[in-house]
Scaffold this motif. Structure first.
Motif, mmCIF file in Angstrom:
data_model
loop_
_atom_site.group_PDB
_atom_site.id
_atom_site.type_symbol
_atom_site.label_atom_id
_atom_site.label_comp_id
_atom_site.label_asym_id
_atom_site.label_seq_id
_atom_site.Cartn_x
_atom_site.Cartn_y
_atom_site.Cartn_z
ATOM 1 N N ILE A 89 0.841 -1.208 0.000
ATOM 2 C CA ILE A 89 0.000 0.000 0.000
ATOM 3 C C ILE A 89 0.875 1.258 0.000
ATOM 4 C CG2 ILE A 89 -1.612 1.362 1.396
ATOM 5 C CD1 ILE A 89 -2.846 -1.390 2.260
ATOM 6 N N ARG A 90 1.925 1.265 0.815
ATOM 7 C CA ARG A 90 2.770 2.459 0.960
ATOM 8 C C ARG A 90 3.723 2.691 -0.215
ATOM 9 N NH1 ARG A 90 4.833 1.907 7.127
ATOM 10 N NH2 ARG A 90 2.925 2.572 8.139
ATOM 11 N N HIS A 91 4.279 1.599 -0.754
ATOM 12 C CA HIS A 91 5.417 1.771 -1.649
ATOM 13 C C HIS A 91 5.268 1.223 -3.062
ATOM 14 C CE1 HIS A 91 7.503 2.971 1.984
ATOM 15 N NE2 HIS A 91 7.265 1.800 2.531
ATOM 16 N N ALA A 92 4.391 0.239 -3.288
ATOM 17 C CA ALA A 92 4.403 -0.488 -4.559
ATOM 18 C C ALA A 92 3.734 0.265 -5.705
ATOM 19 C CB ALA A 92 3.770 -1.869 -4.400
ATOM 20 N N GLY A 116 4.575 -4.230 -8.477
ATOM 21 C CA GLY A 116 4.722 -2.794 -8.285
ATOM 22 C C GLY A 116 6.118 -2.258 -8.532
ATOM 23 N N ASN A 117 6.422 -1.164 -7.835
ATOM 24 C CA ASN A 117 7.654 -0.420 -8.037
ATOM 25 C C ASN A 117 8.920 -1.194 -7.705
ATOM 26 O OD1 ASN A 117 6.211 1.884 -8.796
ATOM 27 N ND2 ASN A 117 5.984 2.539 -6.668
ATOM 28 N N GLY A 118 8.833 -2.127 -6.760
ATOM 29 C CA GLY A 118 10.032 -2.827 -6.319
ATOM 30 C C GLY A 118 11.011 -1.846 -5.685
ATOM 31 N N PHE A 119 12.198 -2.329 -5.386
ATOM 32 C CA PHE A 119 13.238 -1.469 -4.814
ATOM 33 C C PHE A 119 14.583 -2.137 -5.040
ATOM 34 C CE2 PHE A 119 11.558 -4.179 -1.449
ATOM 35 C CZ PHE A 119 12.686 -4.694 -0.849
ATOM 36 N N ASP A 120 15.637 -1.383 -4.801
ATOM 37 C CA ASP A 120 16.987 -1.919 -4.940
ATOM 38 C C ASP A 120 17.405 -2.480 -3.581
ATOM 39 O OD1 ASP A 120 19.653 -2.506 -5.235
ATOM 40 O OD2 ASP A 120 20.202 -0.551 -6.067
ATOM 41 N N THR A 150 13.441 -8.689 -5.459
ATOM 42 C CA THR A 150 12.900 -7.425 -5.942
ATOM 43 C C THR A 150 13.953 -6.692 -6.758
ATOM 44 O OG1 THR A 150 11.792 -5.365 -5.283
ATOM 45 C CG2 THR A 150 13.583 -6.147 -3.858
ATOM 46 N N ALA A 151 13.491 -5.775 -7.551
ATOM 47 C CA ALA A 151 14.356 -4.862 -8.295
ATOM 48 C C ALA A 151 13.503 -3.666 -8.682
ATOM 49 C CB ALA A 151 14.926 -5.545 -9.541
ATOM 50 N N GLY A 155 8.575 -5.179 -9.236
ATOM 51 C CA GLY A 155 7.752 -5.788 -8.198
ATOM 52 C C GLY A 155 8.580 -6.424 -7.098
ATOM 53 N N THR A 156 7.870 -7.047 -6.176
ATOM 54 C CA THR A 156 8.516 -7.669 -5.026
ATOM 55 C C THR A 156 7.865 -9.016 -4.748
ATOM 56 O OG1 THR A 156 8.989 -5.500 -4.077
ATOM 57 C CG2 THR A 156 9.066 -7.370 -2.559
ATOM 58 N N SER A 157 8.696 -9.978 -4.417
ATOM 59 C CA SER A 157 8.226 -11.307 -4.033
ATOM 60 C C SER A 157 8.843 -11.646 -2.682
ATOM 61 C CB SER A 157 8.671 -12.328 -5.091
ATOM 62 O OG SER A 157 8.408 -13.630 -4.633
#
Length: 166
Positions: A89-92, A116-120, A150-151, A155-157
């Motif tokens: 909810i906050r970041h993706a 979603g956005n994922g992250f490094d 993630t990247a 997205g993120t798993s």
């Protein structure tokens, strides 16, 4: 100097408020977990997040029986899922995610994925990400395993395995 003092004061106030909300959230949901069990509590939580934040959770499960799941594992699973949903909810930047939870032998497995956005992960400072730190701590307390893939832009798993205490 006054600005940094005010900033520190505001940060402390926000930290206190977050702690109070988490404590309230824990006391409410732990009662629901006791009374209703894990599956109904999760379903109610997902419905609430759809109403409040517009997040649609595609939820699947297998082998869930509260008689089989020890309380520490049930409680940790609920908290981990809660934190994963909050992070989406906050970041993706997406309005849906997939969550699977299942019992496989003497362990509970969780999978939470978003597109979603994922992250490094190399630039993630765990101390700045209380959600991921909380997830990691819960998994560690149960001698479990946590995998996060993630990247940026991919997205993120999140996959967690929580063994039942012997």
């Amino acid at each position: 100097e006054n600005v940094s003092k005010a900033h520190a004061g505001a940060r402390e106030l926000v930290g206190d408020m977050i702690a109070k909300v988490r404590n309230l959230s824990f006391s409410l949901s732990s009662g629901m977990l006791d009374e209703m069990g894990l599956l109904p509590t999760l379903r109610q939580y997902f419905r609430r997040q759809k109403m409040i934040a517009g997040l649609k959770v595609h939820f699947s499960h297998s082998g869930l029986s509260d008689k089989k799941i020890p309380w520490p594992v049930k409680s940790a699973a609920y908290r981990i899922i809660q934190e994963a949903v909050t992070n989406v909810i906050r970041h993706a930047g997406v309005d849906s995610m997939d969550i699977y939870i299942g019992v496989d032998g003497k362990a509970l497995k969780i999978s939470a994925e978003d597109k979603g956005n994922g992250f490094d992960p190399d630039n993630l400072v765990i101390g700045e990400s209380y959600g991921l730190l909380g997830i990691q701590n819960r998994v560690n307390l149960l001698d479990g395993r946590l995998e996060i893939e993630t990247a940026p832009g991919r997205g993120t798993s999140l996959r967690a395995e929580l063994p039942f205490p012997r």
